[in-house]
Design a protein around this motif. Structure first.
Motif, PDB file in Angstrom:
ATOM      1  N   HIS A  51       0.662  -1.059   0.015  1.00  0.00           N
ATOM      2  CA  HIS A  51      -0.084   0.215   0.029  1.00  0.00           C
ATOM      3  C   HIS A  51       0.758   1.327   0.523  1.00  0.00           C
ATOM      4  CE1 HIS A  51      -3.747  -1.557   0.421  1.00  0.00           C
ATOM      5  NE2 HIS A  51      -3.592  -2.592   0.952  1.00  0.00           N
ATOM      6  N   THR A  52       2.234   1.340   0.486  1.00  0.00           N
ATOM      7  CA  THR A  52       2.650   2.209   0.698  1.00  0.00           C
ATOM      8  C   THR A  52       4.081   2.590  -1.147  1.00  0.00           C
ATOM      9  OG1 THR A  52       4.600   1.007   1.811  1.00  0.00           O
ATOM     10  CG2 THR A  52       2.501   2.477   2.425  1.00  0.00           C
ATOM     11  N   GLY A  53       3.750   1.259  -1.805  1.00  0.00           N
ATOM     12  CA  GLY A  53       4.768   1.085  -3.057  1.00  0.00           C
ATOM     13  C   GLY A  53       6.023   0.737  -2.679  1.00  0.00           C
ATOM     14  N   GLN A  54       6.007   0.325  -1.030  1.00  0.00           N
ATOM     15  CA  GLN A  54       7.616  -0.167  -0.783  1.00  0.00           C
ATOM     16  C   GLN A  54       7.534  -1.925  -1.505  1.00  0.00           C
ATOM     17  OE1 GLN A  54      10.029   1.701  -0.337  1.00  0.00           O
ATOM     18  NE2 GLN A  54       8.385   3.618  -0.586  1.00  0.00           N
ATOM     19  N   LEU A  55       6.743  -2.536  -2.099  1.00  0.00           N
ATOM     20  CA  LEU A  55       6.929  -3.619  -2.124  1.00  0.00           C
ATOM     21  C   LEU A  55       8.162  -4.250  -3.234  1.00  0.00           C
ATOM     22  CD1 LEU A  55       5.456  -6.478  -1.481  1.00  0.00           C
ATOM     23  CD2 LEU A  55       4.276  -6.481  -3.262  1.00  0.00           C
TER      24      LEU A  55
END
Length: 460
Positions: free
Chosen positions: A308-312
């Motif tokens: 959800h934070t784009g850190q995946l």
């Protein structure tokens, strides 16, 4: 999902833990000097700011699971533990002696094989040796080291769990696969629910904050009833993460291990996909969210938050919450990634240990990424981790764009994605076909169609 879509897209394709994929590495252009130069440059640019990721391959197992595609050695002789740990520590010391400063470890993962094959004493010796030469990154309010390991429920003890917890490990993954005794017999993985329940509860009591269970669909003799029963028992233990993998049937690569059952004992492509849809529905009803491909997590877990934070991120270890420029692999067959180059260690354990003993980096092969590789790699990462990617039309030649757009038209017409001249967005219906969508951009597959022999497992 319609049978026609499954039939259309069920082709052999990579899982894209890297790009280019290992079969297409340009090994002829790779030298030890190139590897050292690129690793050192990447390390100097990122060690202090981001740290490094470290993967340690522990390849021994006491028995053969016939579904397994990992590089492993089957033995009940635990005398192999000490010399293998010695070799890993010697390899690590070689790296640390010529790196310009002490490594700062942001991510550490022990995989296998079976890491819990090793005694707590040997694991303690391994960790003591690793941190003799390195430090974990500092813990802040928003980030800190992410250490995880894989345990077999049948031989993981409380002492294993406590030992690694003392070194900062807060994630542990337990291989479950399937609880059906018929399936377990076929894959030679005899493992009762009580063992999984014991280690899950022990890990939670010790303080592990992310416990994962690995499940597999598409196994021999697997039925809707066995998937349902396995998922319901898993939900009763409430693991923080669940990896729900597609069985990769690649006996031409992995030898006799995957010949423990006949091909016709496996579910058809349509039945295999139905097994996944059943499992996914049960997991989502249980409060889990699908993460990328083949993963699920509860809302409090860092994997869910990273999505959800784009850190995946995705690398040779699969999905991860930590993005570092360097993933250094230690041990036989381990693969390293320094952003501009890949390298794999010797696969044979004896050869690996011999070369390390002779103070040689145990390099089997590698690949130096081109500018085009880097560009395509980022698009594939975006699709696998964020279900979308953006581009400038000038990235493609007119001929390339014609080929790409023609293939994307098929996916669009099937309702799997939307796209225009600036990018693409995968619809929820298209997520089962992420590998197929990534293949559109794979220049190596385009230029070298795989026809002579199989290289990859089926995508569906």
């Amino acid at each position: 999902m319609s049978d026609s879509l499954i039939a259309k897209y069920n082709v052999a394709g990579p899982r894209y833990t890297s790009y280019p994929t290992v079969p297409f590495w340009n090994t002829a252009a790779f030298t030890h000097e190139d590897w050292q130069k690129r690793l050192t440059a990447s390390f100097a640019n990122s060690n202090y700011s981001a740290g490094i990721s470290l993967y340690i391959h522990l390849p021994f197992c006491e028995s053969l699971c016939t579904f397994c595609g990992c590089n492993k050695r089957i033995t009940r002789n635990h005398d192999v533990e000490e010399p293998y740990i010695d070799a890993i520590l010697n390899e690590w010391e070689m790296y640390c002696e010529w790196l310009p400063e002490r490594p700062r470890i942001a991510e550490l993962h022990l995989g296998g094989g079976t890491p819990s094959f090793f005694s707590p004493h040997e694991l303690r010796r391994l960790m003591t040796g690793i941190f003799r030469w390195a430090d974990p990154v500092p813990t802040t309010e928003t980030s800190g080291p992410d250490f995880g390991w894989e345990g077999h429920p049948n031989n993981t003890t409380g002492e294993h769990l406590k030992t690694l917890y003392e070194y900062g490990f807060r994630r542990v993954s337990f291989g479950v696969q399937d609880y059906d005794p018929v399936v377990q017999k076929a894959i030679h993985r005899h493992q009762p629910f009580a063992h999984v329940q014991r280690v899950t509860q022990q890990a939670r009591a010790i303080g592990y904050t992310s416990i994962s269970h690995d499940l597999v669909f598409g196994l021999p003799f697997q039925q809707q009833s066995s998937i349902t029963d396995t998922i319901l028992q898993t939900l009763s233990l409430r693991p923080d993460r669940i990896a729900f993998y597609s069985y990769a049937h690649v006996p031409w690569i992995k030898g006799t291990g995957q010949r423990g059952f006949a091909d016709n004992d496996l579910p058809s492509a349509a039945k295999k996909r139905a097994l996944y849809e059943t499992g996914r529905a049960l997991l989502e009803a249980g409060g889990y969210t699908e993460i990328g491909m083949d993963h699920f997590a509860l809302p409090h877990d860092s994997l869910y938050k990273a999505m959800h934070t784009g850190q995946l991120h995705r690398n040779f270890m699969g999905y991860t919450t930590t993005q570092t420029n360097i993933l250094l692999g230690l041990g036989a067959s381990a693969i390293s990634d320094v952003g501009t180059a890949f390298m794999q260690n010797q696969k044979d354990i004896g050869t690996y240990q011999d070369e390390v003993t002779q103070n040689q980096l145990p390099i089997l092969k590698g690949h130096l990424l081109t500018d085009e590789d880097t560009q395509i790699r980022q698009h594939i990462l975006n699709i696998m981790c964020r279900f979308q990617t953006r581009w400038s039309i000038i990235e493609w030649t007119p001929a390339e764009w014609e080929t790409i757009s023609h293939q994307l038209d098929d996916f669009r017409d099937d309702g799997l994605l939307v796209y225009d001249e600036t990018g693409l967005w995968v619809r929820p219906e298209g997520r089962p076909f992420l590998r197929n969508i990534c293949m559109v951009f794979d220049r190596y597959l385009t230029r070298n169609p795989v026809t002579a022999k199989p290289l990859f497992s089926s995508t569906v």
